[in-house]
Structures are given as C-alpha cells and as structure tokens.
Design a protein around this motif. Sequence first.
Motif, mmCIF file in Angstrom:
data_model
loop_
_atom_site.group_PDB
_atom_site.id
_atom_site.type_symbol
_atom_site.label_atom_id
_atom_site.label_comp_id
_atom_site.label_asym_id
_atom_site.label_seq_id
_atom_site.Cartn_x
_atom_site.Cartn_y
_atom_site.Cartn_z
ATOM 1 N N VAL A 134 0.807 -1.223 0.000
ATOM 2 C CA VAL A 134 0.000 0.000 0.000
ATOM 3 C C VAL A 134 0.835 1.266 0.000
ATOM 4 C CG1 VAL A 134 -2.157 -0.861 0.973
ATOM 5 C CG2 VAL A 134 -0.302 -0.235 2.504
ATOM 6 N N SER A 135 2.050 1.188 0.539
ATOM 7 C CA SER A 135 2.885 2.391 0.623
ATOM 8 C C SER A 135 3.736 2.608 -0.625
ATOM 9 C CB SER A 135 3.799 2.319 1.856
ATOM 10 O OG SER A 135 3.042 2.198 3.037
ATOM 11 N N GLY A 136 3.749 1.616 -1.521
ATOM 12 C CA GLY A 136 4.530 1.748 -2.743
ATOM 13 C C GLY A 136 6.029 1.739 -2.521
ATOM 14 N N GLU A 137 6.464 1.147 -1.399
ATOM 15 C CA GLU A 137 7.898 1.117 -1.091
ATOM 16 C C GLU A 137 8.604 0.048 -1.936
ATOM 17 O OE1 GLU A 137 8.731 1.428 3.396
ATOM 18 O OE2 GLU A 137 6.656 0.762 3.263
ATOM 19 N N ALA A 138 9.727 0.410 -2.545
ATOM 20 C CA ALA A 138 10.461 -0.551 -3.373
ATOM 21 C C ALA A 138 10.974 -1.723 -2.547
ATOM 22 C CB ALA A 138 11.622 0.158 -4.064
ATOM 23 N N SER A 139 11.238 -1.482 -1.261
ATOM 24 C CA SER A 139 11.818 -2.528 -0.423
ATOM 25 C C SER A 139 10.765 -3.474 0.161
ATOM 26 C CB SER A 139 12.589 -1.889 0.748
ATOM 27 O OG SER A 139 11.708 -1.114 1.546
ATOM 28 N N LYS A 140 9.498 -3.149 -0.027
ATOM 29 C CA LYS A 140 8.432 -3.935 0.588
ATOM 30 C C LYS A 140 7.882 -4.979 -0.368
ATOM 31 C CE LYS A 140 7.537 -2.637 4.874
ATOM 32 N NZ LYS A 140 6.727 -1.490 5.256
#
Length: 236
Positions: A134-140
């Motif tokens: 949901v946060s659009g984090e590349a690391s997630k």
Amino acid sequence: MSDLDQHLAHQLADVQQRIARAAQAAGRDPHTVMLLAVSKTFPADAVRAAHAAGQRAFGENYVQESLDKIDTLADLRASLEWHFIGPLQSNKTRPVAEHFDWVHSVDRLKIAQRLSEQRPDHLPPLNVCLQINVSGEASKSGVAIAEAAQIAQQIAALPKLKLRGLMSIPEPADDLAAQRAPHRALRELFERLRADGLALDTLSMGMSADLEAAVLEGATIVRVGTAIFGARDYSH
C-alpha cells in the motif's frame, strides 16, 4: 499459574481491551476483530502460556522455526490456528501448505500456485490473503494496488485455496491520521474487489503500534507480537 502464564494473560487482556475500545469508537462489534498473536522468535512455551490464557491464533514468519514449534505443540494442534505471515520463498511453500491454516503473505501468483499444488487433499482449503504494497515502497513485498484485481481473480480460481482477503504492512507513522491513511487505501481496494464479485471477508492489517488505526478502518485481523510477548531477540 506460572509467572509467564500470568504475564501473558495480562498482556493479552490489555491488547483485547485496546481492540475493544477502537472497535467501539468505530461503531463495530469487538468480536468482528480477531487478535493474531505473532509468536515469531518466541519459544513454544510462550505459545503454550498464551494458549492457556485463551489465545488460539498464532502468527509465524520463519518456516523452520515455526515447524519446530508446531511439532513441539502437537498436543494442542486441534485448538491452535497457525498463520504464516512472513515472506515466503517458492522453495519453502510445501511445508507451509502442509502445516498451516492461513497464509497472509501471498505476494505473487507463483506462490499461490505452489501452495495450491502442495496443499494435501485431506486438509481443508488453505486460507490465503493477498499482500498489497500500500505504501509503494520498493523494499516492501506485495502486489501493487493497480495489479491487485487481476492477481486476486487468478488466485481465487485456484483449487485447495480460499482467498479470504488482503494484507498489508504499511510504513510506520506516528500520528493516528497518518496511520489510518494506508489502512483506508487497503479497505477501499478490498471493497472494490468485493464489488467485482470476489467473496472476501478478511482485512489483515495493524500491528502493536497502529492497531487502533487499523480497527477504525475495518481490520478483521490485527497481528500483534511485541505488545503481547515483549521485545524480540533476533540474536539467534
């Protein structure tokens, strides 16, 4: 009752009260929110003590650690519900398909396909959630919101799996409004998928620090570890 039993019973009661207060603030029945006790890195004795206090659903992140725990607690198996909530590599899907009741961290179709193929015939369908980034984090880990509908439909069609809903691990935030925003985004996606015909009933979101925000936005499962078991020791 041992000191550990008493401590965990007290901590569980505190977390249940937090859930109840948040549910009441949202105009919800507290019984519509399930507490998943995240027991990763804690010994089987801690799970046994939490079970003695009435807790039944436990979340694990590491395959080998969880298999050892499930084996140690085999005498309680009929009254325990095991949820796999960590990153799942394709070469580790078989033992998860064979030993768990739920997998929250399905983040790509290949994982779902392997779980479906490897789920034993004598067991009920494996409950799964699609993990959304949901946060659009590349690391997630997790599927992008824009891709979720297509992948959810594909997973829902697989045999021996039951797609129950969505899961997310948003970026930490300090204030309630910032905590609520990603949970709201997940709920809105959930509602769109239900409108598209998927029979979803589960929103797995919220942890020790943000469970109130998650419950206010519709969480049906909150995944709480630290607030129950204490700080984790990753040294081993």
